[in-house]
Design a protein around this motif. Sequence first.
Motif: not given
Length: 163
Positions: A16-18, A20-24
């Motif tokens: 998942e790419v949030g 704000g650009g955070a990747i999980t």
Amino acid sequence: MTYGAHAACAEPASVEVGAGGAITGLVTLFPHILFRDQPRELVFVIDRSGSMQPKMDQTRAALRLFVLALPPGTRFNIVGFGADFQPLFEESVLYGEESLAIALDHVETMQADMGGTNVLQPLAFVLSQPAVPGVQRQVIILTDGQVSPFPFPAPSLPPSPPL
């Protein structure tokens, strides 16, 4: 945005790419394990003492279910006990149409008519039977727990056969 990795399962892996650009990420592993069917011997040790009288319908139903669920190739026996014990077969037999019919007839006629509750004798009998190499023996005891003599000394057991 979510990307699945394996079609056989609902999302075993995803990223998942949030906003704000955070990747999980999440990965679920499904190991492919092959289980080897192991030949078994099941011995049902059934309490038929007087204290089982109000429980015999339930005991017969449970034993009937167990016997009907045995897989092909299983060896089995039924040992009733009270003050003494009585095996259905002299030694465990291979599960099949004939042994199933004999066992089911026996189950239907079982009564709580064997007096006291000496569980040591039937257990010693079962454990003294020659082991079949490569066959795992399992002993299932159906009892109300009112056994005698209690406390009782542990019987000496023969060594377990190699599997």
